[in-house]
Design an enzyme around this catalytic site. Structure first.
Site, PDB file in Angstrom:
ATOM      1  N   LYS A  43      13.811 -29.804 -18.860  1.00 34.96           N
ATOM      2  CA  LYS A  43      13.708 -30.512 -20.278  1.00 34.96           C
ATOM      3  C   LYS A  43      13.402 -31.844 -20.266  1.00 34.96           C
ATOM      4  O   LYS A  43      12.203 -32.154 -20.165  1.00 34.96           O
ATOM      5  CB  LYS A  43      15.168 -30.092 -20.659  1.00 34.96           C
ATOM      6  CG  LYS A  43      15.307 -28.402 -21.084  1.00 34.96           C
ATOM      7  CD  LYS A  43      16.324 -28.213 -21.851  1.00 34.96           C
ATOM      8  CE  LYS A  43      16.741 -26.581 -21.763  1.00 34.96           C
ATOM      9  NZ  LYS A  43      16.048 -25.877 -22.781  1.00 34.96           N
ATOM     10  N   TYR A  48      23.642 -20.019 -18.753  1.00 38.73           N
ATOM     11  CA  TYR A  48      22.391 -19.394 -18.636  1.00 38.73           C
ATOM     12  C   TYR A  48      21.667 -20.414 -17.630  1.00 38.73           C
ATOM     13  O   TYR A  48      21.939 -21.862 -18.081  1.00 38.73           O
ATOM     14  CB  TYR A  48      21.687 -19.370 -19.957  1.00 38.73           C
ATOM     15  CG  TYR A  48      20.290 -19.282 -19.980  1.00 38.73           C
ATOM     16  CD1 TYR A  48      19.733 -17.853 -19.514  1.00 38.73           C
ATOM     17  CD2 TYR A  48      19.261 -19.956 -20.149  1.00 38.73           C
ATOM     18  CE1 TYR A  48      18.518 -17.181 -19.342  1.00 38.73           C
ATOM     19  CE2 TYR A  48      17.951 -19.683 -19.977  1.00 38.73           C
ATOM     20  CZ  TYR A  48      17.510 -18.198 -19.813  1.00 38.73           C
ATOM     21  OH  TYR A  48      16.321 -17.872 -19.503  1.00 38.73           O
ATOM     22  N   ASP A  59      24.283 -27.343 -12.824  1.00 37.46           N
ATOM     23  CA  ASP A  59      22.905 -27.254 -13.645  1.00 37.46           C
ATOM     24  C   ASP A  59      22.886 -28.348 -14.772  1.00 37.46           C
ATOM     25  O   ASP A  59      23.619 -27.808 -15.777  1.00 37.46           O
ATOM     26  CB  ASP A  59      22.876 -25.745 -14.115  1.00 37.46           C
ATOM     27  CG  ASP A  59      21.397 -25.276 -14.774  1.00 37.46           C
ATOM     28  OD1 ASP A  59      20.708 -26.334 -15.035  1.00 37.46           O
ATOM     29  OD2 ASP A  59      21.337 -24.294 -15.086  1.00 37.46           O
TER      30      ASP A  59
HETATM   31  C1  LIG Z   1      21.153 -24.963 -18.362  1.00 35.90           C
HETATM   32  C2  LIG Z   1      19.798 -24.328 -18.089  1.00 35.90           C
HETATM   33  N1  LIG Z   1      19.589 -24.139 -16.939  1.00 35.90           N
HETATM   34  C3  LIG Z   1      18.264 -23.176 -16.780  1.00 35.90           C
HETATM   35  C4  LIG Z   1      17.576 -23.319 -17.875  1.00 35.90           C
HETATM   36  C5  LIG Z   1      15.989 -22.530 -17.632  1.00 35.90           C
HETATM   37  O1  LIG Z   1      15.269 -23.616 -17.910  1.00 35.90           O
HETATM   38  P1  LIG Z   1      13.775 -23.045 -18.184  1.00 35.90           P
HETATM   39  O2  LIG Z   1      13.664 -22.202 -19.474  1.00 35.90           O
HETATM   40  O3  LIG Z   1      12.622 -24.106 -18.040  1.00 35.90           O
HETATM   41  O4  LIG Z   1      13.417 -21.928 -16.945  1.00 35.90           O
HETATM   42  C6  LIG Z   1      17.861 -23.504 -19.076  1.00 35.90           C
HETATM   43  C7  LIG Z   1      16.929 -23.117 -20.471  1.00 35.90           C
HETATM   44  O5  LIG Z   1      17.339 -23.292 -21.403  1.00 35.90           O
HETATM   45  C8  LIG Z   1      19.042 -23.981 -19.342  1.00 35.90           C
HETATM   46  O6  LIG Z   1      19.588 -24.371 -20.533  1.00 35.90           O
END
Ligand SMILES: Cc1ncc(COP(=O)(O)O)c(C=O)c1O
Length: 444
Positions: free
Chosen positions: A276, A134, A244
């Protein structure tokens, strides 16, 4: 919750908070301190969600709060360059392989912007992602695999037009043959491949390591990780690798999953995304990487990207205070607590006769119920027993432990998880394991 549902779809501002996957009514939290949440009815829970990752130092850490109070007293947003955003950027550059970076307000914005930049830099249009990874709710990333492995994807939700996913290829995680086939089919059109540095959004599924022959000297076999393989494949095909680390960054280790994987030679991501932990509990995220790629970004280059609250001085102050406090001793503590909890969870589930697999990526871990083999991809993760997890979740909640309200999430710890918090968890586990046993399907 009734009032919330009237004014907000599902009563929540992000779907997983609604308890849909486990049933029951979400707890409304009124305050939090250290490792504990207190709901508006006064019930206390040891928190194993930590705001879905950000609260590395626990809630209301006194030094982070002091820095935030001081920042707030000077105003909350100016829409100009500020000192804390430069200092936070320097801290991230010092800890990771990124050479330059730009701040945004959410992980979604970070991955969306990284993909635009990769397309602008390469002049190509196709992107590759993995099922079960995700990256936020970006249209082109809310995609499901098409009819064949190397074919273009279809929308993963209503509201995303086919044209938005028509340039996305979705592959099974850890599947090198599928990656090779996709690059054989689309190689000269692929702008970037985006992957979680270690998957945390289908439960914790680390990148696989395989022996590649030869040895490293002391008789140890030479290993190649999935991330190294992706990096080599991208480089050979003129595509960028976007790693990511929104979830794993400054969480899996002091340098994120990179710090763990970096022990193995031979790969540097072209771009990385963070979120985060680096916002210290405020909305802050970033994307960064190679200086030549980042130099394509507006106003230096032709790829447009912007944000009213990007690099917000309060958020970057909270992030900077958090990262400066997060020295190796914090990660040593998190790893030791993760060892204790994973061992105790395994023992309790064994005792209750519930098949399970526990997986780790540094300080992050998750427990798959109803499975007996290591989980390597989303198809395998999807075979877990979610009904058993729901029973386990509610028994833990009753015993004062707040787990993620979904079987597909990592469990998050903080430096505030002290002996008393761990003891609450250890006391709760056997009863929760027995509750899971009562609703378990048997091994998948
Ligand atoms: C690996 C990863 N990338 C991107 C995101 C998206 O971040 P946000 O919820 O701050 O938009 C998340 C959210 O959980 C994530 O776990």
């Amino acid at each position: 919750m009734e009032r919330a549902r009237l004014v907000t779809p599902g009563g929540v501002n992000s779907p997983v908070r609604a308890f849909t996957a486990v049933g029951g009514t979400p707890r409304f939290i009124g305050s939090a301190a250290g490792a504990r949440l207190t709901d508006v009815d006064g019930n206390e829970y040891v928190d194993l969600v930590c705001s879905w990752g950000p609260m590395l130092l626990g809630h209301a850490h006194p030094e982070v709060l002091a820095a935030v109070h001081e920042a707030v007293s000077r105003g909350t947003s100016y829409g100009t360059p500020t000192r804390p955003e430069v200092e936070l950027a320097e801290e991230i550059v010092a800890r990771t392989p990124v050479e330059r970076l730009r701040f945004v307000s959410s992980g979604t914005e970070a991955t969306m912007s990284a993909i635009r930049l990769a397309r602008g830099f390469t002049g190509r249009d196709v992107i590759v992602k993995f099922a079960g990874c995700y990256h936020g709710h970006v249209d082109s990333l809310l995609a499901s695999a098409g009819s064949g492995l190397a074919t273009l994807a279809v929308p993963g939700t209503q509201g995303v037009p086919e044209s938005s996913t028509a340039l996305t290829v979705v592959l099974p995680y850890n599947d090198r043959a599928a990656v090779t086939a996709a690059f054989a089919e689309h190689g000269d059109r692929i702008a970037c491949l985006i992957t979680e540095a270690a998957a945390g959004n289908m439960g914790v599924v680390p990148p696989e390591y395989v022996e590649v022959g030869g040895d490293t000297g002391g008789g140890a076999p030479r290993m190649s990780g999935f991330n190294q393989f992706l990096s080599e494949t991208c480089r050979r095909n003129g595509a960028l690798l976007v790693s990511d680390e929104v979830m794993t960054g400054f969480r899996a280790s002091r340098q994120g999953y990179w710090g763990i994987d970096g022990a193995h030679e031979g790969w540097v991501p072209d771009l990385m995304t963070f979120g985060k932990v680096m916002g210290g509990g405020f909305p802050a995220a970033a994307f960064g990487g190679r200086a030549d790629v980042m130099g394509m970004l507006s106003p230096e280059g032709p790829v447009y990207q912007a944000g009213t609250l990007s690099g917000n001085p309060v958020a970057t102050t909270a992030g900077l205070a958090t990262l400066r406090l997060a020295d190796e001793s914090v990660y040593d503590h998190l790893n030791a607590v993760a060892d204790t909890i994973t061992k105790a969870a395994g023992a309790a589930l064994d005792e209750a006769g519930v098949p399970h697999v526990v997986q780790r990526a540094g300080t992050m871990f998750s427990v798959f119920l109803g499975l007996t083999q290591a989980v390597v991809d989303f198809e395998h993760a999807s075979a877990q027993d979610t009904a058993a997890y729901a029973a386990f979740f509610h028994a833990m909640l009753e015993a004062g432990v707040y787990l993620p309200p979904s079987a597909y999430e990592a469990w998050f710890l903080s430096s505030a998880h002290d002996d008393a918090a761990v003891e609450t968890i250890l006391v709760a586990l056997p009863g929760a394991a027995r509750a899971a046993a009562r609703s378990a399907k048997g091994p998948a």
